[in-house]
Design an enzyme around this catalytic site. Structure first.
Site, PDB file in Angstrom:
ATOM      1  N   GLY A 183       0.818  -1.190   0.000  1.00 14.09           N
ATOM      2  CA  GLY A 183       0.000   0.000   0.000  1.00 14.09           C
ATOM      3  C   GLY A 183       0.859   1.250   0.000  1.00 14.09           C
ATOM      4  O   GLY A 183       2.062   1.211   0.296  1.00 14.09           O
ATOM      5  N   CYS A 184       0.243   2.379  -0.327  1.00 15.59           N
ATOM      6  CA  CYS A 184       0.997   3.623  -0.429  1.00 15.59           C
ATOM      7  C   CYS A 184       1.464   4.127   0.938  1.00 15.59           C
ATOM      8  O   CYS A 184       2.652   4.439   1.121  1.00 15.59           O
ATOM      9  CB  CYS A 184       0.181   4.688  -1.164  1.00 15.59           C
ATOM     10  SG  CYS A 184      -1.502   4.905  -0.536  1.00 15.59           S
ATOM     11  N   TYR A 185       0.560   4.190   1.912  1.00 18.96           N
ATOM     12  CA  TYR A 185       0.997   4.591   3.252  1.00 18.96           C
ATOM     13  C   TYR A 185       2.062   3.642   3.806  1.00 18.96           C
ATOM     14  O   TYR A 185       3.097   4.098   4.326  1.00 18.96           O
ATOM     15  CB  TYR A 185      -0.203   4.624   4.205  1.00 18.96           C
ATOM     16  CG  TYR A 185      -1.064   5.860   4.146  1.00 18.96           C
ATOM     17  CD1 TYR A 185      -0.519   7.142   4.269  1.00 18.96           C
ATOM     18  CD2 TYR A 185      -2.444   5.753   4.009  1.00 18.96           C
ATOM     19  CE1 TYR A 185      -1.323   8.273   4.235  1.00 18.96           C
ATOM     20  CE2 TYR A 185      -3.256   6.883   3.975  1.00 18.96           C
ATOM     21  CZ  TYR A 185      -2.694   8.138   4.090  1.00 18.96           C
ATOM     22  OH  TYR A 185      -3.492   9.255   4.064  1.00 18.96           O
ATOM     23  N   THR A 229       4.271   1.906   2.264  1.00 20.25           N
ATOM     24  CA  THR A 229       5.553   2.127   1.595  1.00 20.25           C
ATOM     25  C   THR A 229       6.301   3.281   2.239  1.00 20.25           C
ATOM     26  O   THR A 229       7.502   3.183   2.534  1.00 20.25           O
ATOM     27  CB  THR A 229       5.337   2.395   0.103  1.00 20.25           C
ATOM     28  OG1 THR A 229       4.754   1.228  -0.509  1.00 20.25           O
ATOM     29  CG2 THR A 229       6.649   2.714  -0.601  1.00 20.25           C
TER      30      THR A 229
END
Length: 335
Positions: A145-147, A149
């Site tokens: 996921g972006c968060y 990462t």
């Protein structure tokens, strides 16, 4: 040439994948699929995009590709992955379906049983800088996921070093509006977002929390607790995470800086910023980079970590993982 198919091509992440793969020297897009826009072209949906014909996912010629990128909602991604893997195609899943190792944990956070629990143990968690050795030849990659990462890349050198940490770790993260996806909601409309800045799903409410806790537990026995507080920024793209880690005894900032420099020495997409600099969206937007800043105040280390949520947090990291899976230069298509 690596033949790629993109499912869910009409979302923001799908569009970024099209851009990256079209400039990739060793990849070619075989098809782009969309359930809602089949029969149109990608240019009909995004005026600046190439006029690639959009097909229904059920009509996708899986025998014509080497890798399927899944930019689909959870559950639908796992179902498509099962079919693609049975057809002999490698899968890079950008949904949450294969990030969590435990089917019961998935069911708790996503409110339904996992569609393909037999595949969970096989999936490689695609935080490339950490799990690079597991990626070559992998059949199934779970793109982070972006968060997670932004938070995990900032924490990994510290957690694996074993320094005594006082609980909890606090991750205060802010994301641009594209992180909410292309389907509009009341909270993501322009009038709601512009001139505003708000927290959401704080406490133990955001689905990215168990993903981060899972990685932290893998890296460190008796892992410290994590408090995660996401916020919505009134900008189109980018994530900035400010992370607070307090040590149980004094630590020298120079030693911490040496720890991070050694961990990311030679990494093409992670930059440890010089002393006195903090990470900002301007370091990373429209790139596959992660910028990390370190500031020590007393016994508390303040980490700042910035990524582009659509690239390093999604499409770019997916291409980076594809490069490692197929033995390409890791930076191909990304610089």
């Amino acid at each position: 040439m690596i033949k790629a198919g993109i499912f869910g091509a009409t979302g923001y992440t799908g569009l970024e994948l099209v851009k990256l793969l079209r400039r990739h020297p060793a990849a070619d897009i075989a098809f782009v699929a969309s359930q809602s826009q089949a029969g149109k072209t990608l240019r009909d949906v995004f005026p600046a995009a190439p006029a690639l014909p959009l097909i229904a996912g059920a009509d996708a010629p899986l025998d014509a590709i080497d890798v399927a990128f899944l930019c689909l909602p959870h559950a639908a991604a796992a179902e498509t992955a099962t079919v693609a893997l049975a057809a002999g195609t490698r899968v890079i899943d950008l949904s949450a379906d294969f990030r969590l190792r435990d089917a019961a944990t998935y069911a708790h956070w996503y409110a339904h049983d996992h569609p393909a629990p037999h595949l969970l143990a096989e999936a490689v968690y695609g935080l490339t800088e950490v799990y690079r050795a597991e990626l070559p030849g992998a059949r199934l990659v779970a793109n982070p996921g972006c968060y997670p990462t932004s938070v995990l890349l900032a924490l990994w050198p510290l957690l694996r070093a074993g320094l005594p940490i006082a609980e909890p770790i606090i991750a205060d993260s802010k994301s641009g509006v594209s992180g909410a996806g292309r389907t509009p909601t009341q909270t993501s409309h322009f009038v709601e977002v512009a001139d505003n800045f708000s927290a959401y799903k704080i406490g133990r409410a955001h689905r990215h929390l168990p993903e981060m806790e899972q990685a932290i537990a893998q890296w460190r026995a008796a892992a410290p607790a994590l408090i995660f507080s996401p916020h919505l920024l009134p900008v189109p793209r980018g994530i900035l995470s400010t992370i607070y880690v307090t040590f149980e005894k004094d630590v020298a900032e120079a030693d911490l800086r040496d720890l991070y420099t050694a961990a990311y020495d030679g990494e093409p997409f992670v930059s440890v910023l010089p002393r006195g600099q903090t990470a900002a969206l301007a370091h990373v937007t429209h790139t596959n980079r992660c910028a990390i800043g370190l500031t020590l105040t007393g016994r508390t280390l303040i980490l700042t970590s910035a990524i582009d949520n659509l690239i390093k947090g999604a499409a770019g990291q997916a291409v980076q993982n594809m490069n490692v899976v197929f033995g390409c230069d890791e930076t191909a298509g990304l610089e």
